[in-house]
Design an enzyme around this catalytic site. Structure first.
Site, mmCIF file in Angstrom:
data_model
loop_
_atom_site.group_PDB
_atom_site.id
_atom_site.type_symbol
_atom_site.label_atom_id
_atom_site.label_comp_id
_atom_site.label_asym_id
_atom_site.label_seq_id
_atom_site.Cartn_x
_atom_site.Cartn_y
_atom_site.Cartn_z
ATOM 1 N N ASP A 26 1.703 0.370 -7.566
ATOM 2 C CA ASP A 26 1.710 1.279 -8.934
ATOM 3 C C ASP A 26 0.363 1.793 -9.089
ATOM 4 O O ASP A 26 -0.589 1.256 -8.966
ATOM 5 C CB ASP A 26 2.460 0.572 -9.841
ATOM 6 C CG ASP A 26 3.087 1.463 -10.907
ATOM 7 O OD1 ASP A 26 2.994 2.890 -10.814
ATOM 8 O OD2 ASP A 26 3.286 1.171 -11.920
ATOM 9 N N HIS A 43 -1.910 9.592 -4.114
ATOM 10 C CA HIS A 43 -1.074 8.807 -3.168
ATOM 11 C C HIS A 43 -1.726 8.837 -1.636
ATOM 12 O O HIS A 43 -1.677 7.739 -1.026
ATOM 13 C CB HIS A 43 0.176 9.905 -3.032
ATOM 14 C CG HIS A 43 1.191 9.889 -4.253
ATOM 15 N ND1 HIS A 43 1.411 8.798 -4.777
ATOM 16 C CD2 HIS A 43 1.623 10.940 -4.808
ATOM 17 C CE1 HIS A 43 2.271 9.164 -5.845
ATOM 18 N NE2 HIS A 43 2.344 10.485 -5.936
ATOM 19 N N LEU A 137 3.285 -9.846 12.069
ATOM 20 C CA LEU A 137 3.675 -9.748 10.703
ATOM 21 C C LEU A 137 4.707 -8.710 10.775
ATOM 22 O O LEU A 137 4.957 -7.784 11.456
ATOM 23 C CB LEU A 137 2.280 -9.146 10.169
ATOM 24 C CG LEU A 137 2.525 -8.140 8.754
ATOM 25 C CD1 LEU A 137 2.647 -9.477 7.478
ATOM 26 C CD2 LEU A 137 1.576 -7.104 8.348
HETATM 27 C C1 FPP Z 1 3.230 4.621 -7.504
HETATM 28 O O1 FPP Z 1 2.325 5.316 -8.242
HETATM 29 C C2 FPP Z 1 3.452 5.023 -6.244
HETATM 30 C C3 FPP Z 1 4.423 5.590 -5.441
HETATM 31 C C4 FPP Z 1 5.479 6.168 -6.144
HETATM 32 C C5 FPP Z 1 4.628 5.926 -3.940
HETATM 33 C C6 FPP Z 1 3.864 5.003 -3.378
HETATM 34 C C7 FPP Z 1 3.335 5.736 -2.168
HETATM 35 C C8 FPP Z 1 2.198 5.469 -1.447
HETATM 36 C C9 FPP Z 1 1.286 4.329 -1.600
HETATM 37 C C10 FPP Z 1 1.839 6.338 -0.088
HETATM 38 C C11 FPP Z 1 2.944 6.784 0.787
HETATM 39 C C12 FPP Z 1 3.565 5.413 1.403
HETATM 40 C C13 FPP Z 1 3.855 5.342 2.738
HETATM 41 C C14 FPP Z 1 4.766 3.856 3.116
HETATM 42 C C15 FPP Z 1 2.879 5.997 3.651
HETATM 43 P P1 FPP Z 1 2.803 6.205 -9.208
HETATM 44 O O2 FPP Z 1 2.663 7.873 -8.578
HETATM 45 O O3 FPP Z 1 4.018 6.012 -9.915
HETATM 46 O O4 FPP Z 1 1.200 6.266 -10.390
HETATM 47 P P2 FPP Z 1 1.431 6.228 -11.716
HETATM 48 O O5 FPP Z 1 2.512 5.268 -12.415
HETATM 49 O O6 FPP Z 1 0.024 6.074 -11.950
HETATM 50 O O7 FPP Z 1 1.793 7.719 -12.141
#
Ligand code: FPP
Length: 252
Positions: A26, A43, A137
């Site tokens: 997150d 991201h 893994l």
């Molecule tokens: C949360 O941050 C993250 C996500 C909803 C997506 C996680 C995705 C990645 C790390 C990249 C893509 C994944 C792969 C497998 C390549 P948020 O956007 O909710 O952050 P915030 O709460 O600060 O808005």
């Protein structure tokens, strides 16, 4: 296994490393907002953090790493952000698969495959087939994933088997349901890490996390590094796990 750490106190209570670690990645958006950058940049940096974490997890002896990459609820984000996340996920599989395979990583997806973009489904099933025999893994990618929906799918499978006469209703117990989850055959998560400070489960591994230890770190996911992972592992090793029983002293 000994792990070096910059964290203050050495782990004392538990000595075991977690076999299975789940991560709620997150804070990408907040990381970007704090820098005046678009969310997609958070991201993108999140994918780099993921690459680092897979490498570090393998080196630290973790056997299963489950990452929450896209939840069933994430579809409600703006169209552009959903499309950016899909592109990043496709690019991750395309660009990193060979390296993951070389490193002995087995890739698996959990989540609902129904109705997903056929291009993503093909990438995922090819990745699963290529890496099936790897055992350094297991990287479990929770994609289009929701814990409640996974439990409902397992219940539906059970209902169909009962209706067709292949399963006795009396045989439906916790193990029977467990065997019909997307995670069938994997060990339960020992440790769930959530970055960015919020104290929520957010529909992640609801069934499987019954006895998982939770560690919430303030760091936003793009800044998650080896030190942060080691800190979470140290915290895990300081916890006393009782699985609903009594502590060792009280049992004697
Ligand atoms: C949360 O941050 C993250 C996500 C909803 C997506 C996680 C995705 C990645 C790390 C990249 C893509 C994944 C792969 C497998 C390549 P948020 O956007 O909710 O952050 P915030 O709460 O600060 O808005």
């Amino acid at each position: 296994m000994a792990i070096s750490s910059t964290a203050a106190a050495p782990a004392e209570v538990g000595t075991a490393m977690p076999v299975h670690v789940g991560i709620i990645m997150d804070g990408n958006g907040r990381w970007a907002a704090a820098r005046g950058l678009p969310r997609i940049e958070g991201h993108r940096r999140g994918v780099e953090a993921l690459r680092r974490t897979v490498r570090n997890a393998g080196e630290l002896g973790i056997k299963v790493l489950t990452i929450y990459s896209f939840s069933t609820e994430n579809w409600s984000r703006p169209k552009q952000e959903v499309s950016d996340l899909m592109s990043l996920i496709k690019r991750f599989v395309r660009e990193d698969l060979a390296e993951l395979h070389r490193a002995g990583v087995k890739v698996m997806m959990i989540g609902d495959r129904e109705g997903l973009d056929p291009e993503i489904l093909k990438l995922v099933s090819d990745a699963e087939a290529l890496t099936r025999e790897n055992d350094k893994l297991t990287l479990v990618v929770a994609f289009n994933y929701g814990g409640r929906q996974e439990i409902a799918r397992a219940a539906r499978r059970i209902a169909a088997e009962v209706a067709s006469g292949t399963l006795d209703p009396e045989a439906v117990d916790a193990d029977a349901l467990d065997r019909r989850l997307d995670t069938a055959g994997l060990p339960e998560p020992d440790l769930i890490i959530r970055t960015s400070g919020e104290l929520r489960v957010s529909n992640f591994l609801l069934w499987q996390a019954a006895y998982a230890e939770f560690v919430v770190l303030p760091v936003h996911w793009p800044d998650f590094d080896r030190g942060a992972l080691v800190q979470a592992l140290d915290e895990f090793r300081r916890r006393e796990r009782r699985f609903g029983g009594l502590e060792a002293r009280a049992r004697a």
